[in-house]
Design a protein around this motif. Structure first.
Motif, short mmCIF file in Angstrom:
data_model
loop_
_atom_site.label_atom_id
_atom_site.label_comp_id
_atom_site.label_asym_id
_atom_site.label_seq_id
_atom_site.Cartn_x
_atom_site.Cartn_y
_atom_site.Cartn_z
N GLN A 49 25.34 57.72 40.99
CA GLN A 49 25.92 56.41 40.72
C GLN A 49 27.07 56.12 41.68
O GLN A 49 27.23 54.99 42.16
CB GLN A 49 26.42 56.38 39.27
N ASP A 50 27.88 57.14 41.96
CA ASP A 50 29.01 56.95 42.87
C ASP A 50 28.52 56.61 44.28
O ASP A 50 29.07 55.73 44.95
CB ASP A 50 29.87 58.22 42.91
N PHE A 95 21.20 61.20 52.44
CA PHE A 95 21.85 62.12 51.50
C PHE A 95 21.13 62.11 50.15
O PHE A 95 20.83 63.18 49.58
CB PHE A 95 23.31 61.70 51.34
N LEU A 96 20.84 60.91 49.64
CA LEU A 96 20.14 60.80 48.36
C LEU A 96 18.71 61.34 48.47
O LEU A 96 18.23 62.06 47.57
CB LEU A 96 20.12 59.35 47.90
N ALA A 97 18.04 61.01 49.57
CA ALA A 97 16.66 61.45 49.73
C ALA A 97 16.56 62.97 49.87
O ALA A 97 15.56 63.58 49.46
CB ALA A 97 16.03 60.78 50.95
N LYS A 101 20.01 68.53 43.03
CA LYS A 101 21.34 69.02 43.32
C LYS A 101 22.42 67.97 43.08
O LYS A 101 23.61 68.24 43.28
CB LYS A 101 21.41 69.48 44.77
N LEU A 102 22.05 66.76 42.71
CA LEU A 102 23.03 65.70 42.48
C LEU A 102 23.05 65.32 41.01
O LEU A 102 22.00 65.13 40.38
CB LEU A 102 22.68 64.45 43.32
N SER A 103 24.27 65.23 40.52
CA SER A 103 24.42 64.78 39.13
C SER A 103 24.23 63.27 39.08
O SER A 103 24.31 62.58 40.10
CB SER A 103 25.81 65.16 38.62
#
Length: 361
Positions: free
Chosen positions: A178-179, A162-164, A171-173
């Motif tokens: 952090q969450d 998901f992060l990659a 697209k990620l804040s």
């Protein structure tokens, strides 16, 4: 005649159970008596026939011959059978074959020794069975440990994917990143705790039950986090319907999550493209229910009765491989520990449906 037979049986029973010392003394006395009678008769005969040499030496000849015969008779009657029994018993034990019985019908020293060998055999057999059970439990525990690590690692891989996927696209804040990292850290901590717990137990039944106050809302959140991560791995889409209300309950969150993750792990293996998860709670009897249904081939008739047994071999026609099942067995044992049950069935819409219930008041 019956009276005589009874007396003879008692006499033979008494003689058979004499100790070696008394039995040897009895044999010597019988030998002495027979030797004396034969010597007396022979000497009178030789004296009448005027054979002085035979008259002089017959006693020594009878005594020597009687001693030899007595030794052979004593060995045959009192030593041969028990020695054979003991030799066979020791040889069987040496070959690790404990499927025999040591029995000798006498109360003499050999009879007591055979009883001791039999007691030792029973103790060895008991210890062997216990050792086998311990090996099987350890084998089951190792398989459970390896199996239970799979889903948390898959969850971590889902978060990583998901992060990659979305960080390079912006697209990620920062808050979402952090969450997600916090969730990954929680799963890593859970794996560490799980590893520490499994290190100190000898079987699945020894897994500790730790009931703590929690809420259905919190459980919903934890389950949604796991399903979100599993959905990131692609291939299978998991749909979730959580609890309808938020209540406080006393439960072991670790066991609940472990059961659900095992059910999801099994469902992912056989699902075609979709898995449905329902969670329900009955406040009247304090029963929490989890239902996991997939759209795969479902259970065969044999699997419906055998699937929850440890190491049941499941054959997959698609992959042409055998899977040694342990996940459903683990779920059943954990459900039992939490006061519940586990059942397997085929859904009316096709695919397998597994229902786990746990007590959480």
């Amino acid at each position: 005649m019956d009276w005589l037979d009874e007396k003879l049986d008692k006499l033979f029973f008494y003689i058979r159970n004499l100790s070696f010392r008394k039995a040897m003394l009895a044999y010597v006395l019988v030998l002495a008596g027979i030797t004396a009678v034969l010597t007396y008769v022979t000497q009178n005969f030789c004296r009448y026939q005027k054979i002085p040499l035979a008259e002089e030496w017959c006693g020594y000849v009878y005594a020597f011959a009687g001693m030899i015969i007595t030794i052979f008779v004593f060995y045959h009657k009192r030593l041969k059978k028990p020695l054979s029994i003991l030799n066979e018993s020791v040889d069987s034990i040496r070959r690790s074959n404990l499927d025999f019985h040591v029995s000798y019908d006498s109360r003499d020293e050999f009879g007591c020794l055979c009883d001791s060998i039999e007691a030792m055999r029973l103790e060895l057999e008991k210890n062997k069975e216990e050792l086998w059970r311990l090996i099987e439990r350890q084998k089951e525990l190792n398989a459970a440990f390896a199996h239970d690590l799979r889903t948390p690692l898959t969850v971590l891989r889902g978060y990583t994917d998901f992060l990659a996927r979305y960080i390079p696209e912006g697209k990620l804040s920062g808050e979402k990143v952090q969450d997600t990292l916090r969730l990954m850290a929680e799963h890593i901590r859970r794996l560490e705790e799980y590893s520490y717990t499994m290190k100190g137990i000898r079987s699945i039944e020894d897994v500790p039950l730790s009931l703590h106050p929690t809420t259905l809302y919190k459980l919903n959140s934890r389950i949604q986090e796991v399903i979100f991560a599993l959905n990131q791995t692609g291939g299978i889409q998991i749909e979730y319907q959580g609890f309808d209300e938020d209540l406080s309950v006393s439960a072991d969150e670790g066991i609940i999550m472990e059961v659900l993750e095992n059910l999801l792990s099994n469902a992912i293996r056989y699902a075609g493209s979709r898995i449905e998860v329902w969670m329900d709670y009955s406040s009247s009897d304090g029963e929490m229910t989890a239902v996991v249904r997939d759209d795969g081939p479902g259970f065969s008739e044999e699997q419906l009765t055998q699937a929850v047994k440890p190491y049941y071999k499941e054959y997959s026609a698609d992959t042409e491989t055998e899977h040694f099942g342990i996940g459903l067995h683990i779920c059943r044992e954990l459900c039992r520990k939490h006061g519940g049950t586990l059942s397997v069935a085929n859904s009316m819409r096709g695919g397998a449906a597994v229902t786990a219930s746990l007590q959480a008041r």
